[in-house]
Design an enzyme around this catalytic site. Structure first.
Site, short mmCIF file in Angstrom:
data_model
loop_
_atom_site.label_atom_id
_atom_site.label_comp_id
_atom_site.label_asym_id
_atom_site.label_seq_id
_atom_site.Cartn_x
_atom_site.Cartn_y
_atom_site.Cartn_z
N TYR A 155 46.85 -6.29 84.35
CA TYR A 155 46.88 -6.51 82.90
C TYR A 155 47.65 -5.37 82.23
CZ TYR A 155 44.89 -7.66 78.27
OH TYR A 155 44.69 -8.01 76.95
N GLN A 219 30.41 4.98 76.96
CA GLN A 219 31.81 4.63 76.67
C GLN A 219 31.88 3.96 75.30
OE1 GLN A 219 29.82 3.04 78.78
NE2 GLN A 219 30.46 0.99 79.32
P1 NAD Z 1 42.01 -16.01 75.60
O1 NAD Z 1 41.85 -15.97 77.07
O2 NAD Z 1 40.93 -16.65 74.80
O3 NAD Z 1 43.39 -16.71 75.21
C1 NAD Z 1 44.55 -16.65 75.99
C2 NAD Z 1 45.17 -18.03 76.03
O4 NAD Z 1 46.38 -17.98 76.79
C3 NAD Z 1 44.28 -19.06 76.73
O5 NAD Z 1 44.19 -20.24 75.95
C4 NAD Z 1 44.98 -19.31 78.06
O6 NAD Z 1 44.73 -20.60 78.57
C5 NAD Z 1 46.43 -19.09 77.67
N1 NAD Z 1 47.30 -18.73 78.80
C6 NAD Z 1 47.12 -17.73 79.70
N2 NAD Z 1 48.15 -17.71 80.59
C7 NAD Z 1 48.99 -18.71 80.22
C8 NAD Z 1 50.21 -19.20 80.74
N3 NAD Z 1 50.80 -18.67 81.82
N4 NAD Z 1 50.82 -20.24 80.10
C9 NAD Z 1 50.25 -20.81 79.01
N5 NAD Z 1 49.09 -20.40 78.49
C10 NAD Z 1 48.46 -19.36 79.09
O7 NAD Z 1 42.24 -14.50 75.13
P2 NAD Z 1 42.35 -13.86 73.66
O8 NAD Z 1 41.25 -12.91 73.51
O9 NAD Z 1 42.53 -14.93 72.65
O10 NAD Z 1 43.69 -13.02 73.80
C11 NAD Z 1 44.92 -13.48 73.28
C12 NAD Z 1 46.00 -12.44 73.53
O11 NAD Z 1 45.63 -11.22 72.87
C13 NAD Z 1 46.21 -12.10 75.00
O12 NAD Z 1 47.59 -11.90 75.23
C14 NAD Z 1 45.45 -10.82 75.16
O13 NAD Z 1 46.00 -10.03 76.20
C15 NAD Z 1 45.64 -10.16 73.82
N6 NAD Z 1 44.55 -9.21 73.53
C16 NAD Z 1 43.31 -9.65 73.19
C17 NAD Z 1 42.29 -8.72 72.95
C18 NAD Z 1 40.90 -9.15 72.53
O14 NAD Z 1 40.06 -8.29 72.29
N7 NAD Z 1 40.60 -10.41 72.38
C19 NAD Z 1 42.56 -7.36 73.06
C20 NAD Z 1 43.83 -6.95 73.42
C21 NAD Z 1 44.83 -7.89 73.65
N1 UDP Z 2 30.37 -4.06 79.00
C1 UDP Z 2 29.01 -3.89 79.22
N2 UDP Z 2 28.27 -5.00 79.49
C2 UDP Z 2 28.79 -6.26 79.54
C3 UDP Z 2 30.17 -6.42 79.29
C4 UDP Z 2 30.93 -5.29 79.04
O1 UDP Z 2 28.50 -2.77 79.17
O2 UDP Z 2 28.03 -7.20 79.79
C5 UDP Z 2 31.19 -2.87 78.69
C6 UDP Z 2 32.39 -2.67 79.60
O3 UDP Z 2 32.03 -1.97 80.77
C7 UDP Z 2 33.32 -1.90 78.69
C8 UDP Z 2 32.99 -2.42 77.30
O4 UDP Z 2 31.72 -3.01 77.39
O5 UDP Z 2 33.01 -0.53 78.75
C9 UDP Z 2 34.00 -3.43 76.78
O6 UDP Z 2 34.17 -4.41 77.76
P1 UDP Z 2 35.04 -5.72 77.57
O7 UDP Z 2 34.93 -6.49 78.84
O8 UDP Z 2 34.66 -6.43 76.34
O9 UDP Z 2 36.55 -5.24 77.39
P2 UDP Z 2 37.38 -3.90 77.57
O10 UDP Z 2 37.28 -3.18 76.28
O11 UDP Z 2 36.84 -3.10 78.71
O12 UDP Z 2 38.76 -4.37 77.84
#
Ligand code: NAD
Ligand code: UDP
Length: 320
Positions: A155, A219
């Site tokens: 990732y 954390q």
């Molecule tokens: P999510 O898993 O709910 O959504 C991701 C979507 O992308 C899904 O619908 C999945 O089916 C689709 N997808 C994955 N690979 C694909 C592919 N090869 N072709 C077509 N579709 C594909 O996750 P999210 O939380 O909504 O995250 C959305 C974006 O934001 C991601 O790029 C993620 O890395 C980024 N992001 C999210 C967070 C967060 O806290 N939610 C934090 C940092 C970055």
């Molecule tokens: N975490 C936890 N219990 C859970 C799920 C996550 O303590 O059931 C912790 C995890 O180890 C991390 C933080 O919560 O330190 C955030 O985890 P998450 O998977 O949401 O995403 P991250 O910020 O690590 O990408």
């Protein structure tokens, strides 16, 4: 009417973005292969005549013939698995190759499409590019502390490649691109089973099951409510002067994981006990965004306080 493509539009953040763009009177094409997304997230949107779902993997070339459109104005690339939780079948750790390719080959395909249509492009990167940060809060000019081949590397390095190729198209072709680094985001439409901290804790708490804190819970994370994130993402795309820029987007209200567990227990009035489990490999010790760049250029900052956002998310999970 302008046309927007949202890759990953069936996911948590993507489905909120599609909905918001339709409300703003854009025509929306959602491209998703449902590897971690959910058709349920699109149930209302599919009734809207301005919404089109294209079930396809972004790592496969996207053919003009599939669109049947003449103009494409904006492309948001959010398509990537996003949860690190090894215990969940939906995590990127359990989809290592798919994650690397969605952010490399997938970003390349979408940038080529942007070039073909002379559109604007936004790449959704992550706070994970900072790895286990040695400084806090993290500013955009911090290069990070990333394990290049650990279990999270699919990732972290995928996102770093995605940023590099996005900037290459900006430099080589003067393409209208920008990068956002999303910090932990939560809210309705999160997947119940993707193992992220907020969904896990709420679902455990409302069922009076043990709340699983990994490690000692010292954390930290800073949680951003999804509505704030959507307004930040749209501002990064639609504000003038954002071409070739990077923005941290998140809430700077930093809390320890143990405090988040206690808070969710209180807000749900839960009888759950808090239990401690092993800390996953390479789990970042701290995460807090410095959002001064987004504040200055986009005039954006989160509005929803953590307690308020968690209450709305708890209501959502209770309603399922
Ligand atoms: P999510 O898993 O709910 O959504 C991701 C979507 O992308 C899904 O619908 C999945 O089916 C689709 N997808 C994955 N690979 C694909 C592919 N090869 N072709 C077509 N579709 C594909 O996750 P999210 O939380 O909504 O995250 C959305 C974006 O934001 C991601 O790029 C993620 O890395 C980024 N992001 C999210 C967070 C967060 O806290 N939610 C934090 C940092 C970055
Ligand atoms: N975490 C936890 N219990 C859970 C799920 C996550 O303590 O059931 C912790 C995890 O180890 C991390 C933080 O919560 O330190 C955030 O985890 P998450 O998977 O949401 O995403 P991250 O910020 O690590 O990408």
């Amino acid at each position: 009417m302008q046309t927007v493509l949202v890759a990953g539009g069936a996911g948590f953040i993507g489905s909120h973005l599609c909905k918001s763009l339709l409300n703003d009177n854009y025509r929306v094409i959602c491209v998703d292969n449902f590897i971690t997304g959910n058709k349920n997230n699109l149930k209302d949107l599919l009734r809207n005549p301005e919404f089109t779902l294209l079930e396809q993997d972004v790592t496969q070339q996207i053919q003009n013939s599939k669109f049947k459109i003449k103009n494409l104005d904006y492309i948001f690339h959010l398509a990537s698995p996003a949860s690190p939780n090894q215990k969940s079948a939906k995590s990127y750790i359990n989809h290592p190759i798919e994650t690397l390719l969605a952010n490399s080959q997938g970003t390349y395909n979408l940038l080529e499409l942007t070039l073909r249509f002379n559109a604007s492009f936004l790449y959704a990167s992550s706070s994970e590019v900072y790895g286990d940060p040695a400084i806090s809060p993290q500013k955009e000019n911090y290069y990070g502390n990333v394990n290049p081949n650990g279990i999270r590397s699919v990732y972290d390095e995928g996102k770093r490649f995605g940023e590099a190729i996005t900037f290459s198209y900006f430099r080589k072709y003067n393409l209208d691109t920008r990068v956002i680094r999303i910090f932990n985001t939560y809210g309705p439409m999160m997947q119940v089973d993707d193992g992220r901290v907020v969904s896990n804790f709420i679902n455990q708490a409302i069922r009076n099951k043990p709340i699983t804190v990994y490690g000692k819970g010292t954390q930290t994370r800073s949680l951003c409510y999804v509505d704030d994130m959507i307004s930040g993402i749209k501002s990064a795309m639609f504000t003038s002067g954002t071409k070739g820029k990077i923005f941290n987007l998140g809430n700077s209200d930093e809390r320890s994981i143990l405090d988040i567990a206690k808070l969710i227990k209180t807000l749900t009035n839960s009888k759950s006990e808090i239990v401690f489990e092993d800390l996953p490999e390479d789990d970042p010790k701290a995460r807090k965004p410095d959002i001064s760049h987004a504040e200055e250029i986009l005039g954006w900052k989160p509005k929803v306080i953590t307690e308020q956002g968690l209450k709305m998310t708890i209501e959502y999970f209770k309603s399922l």
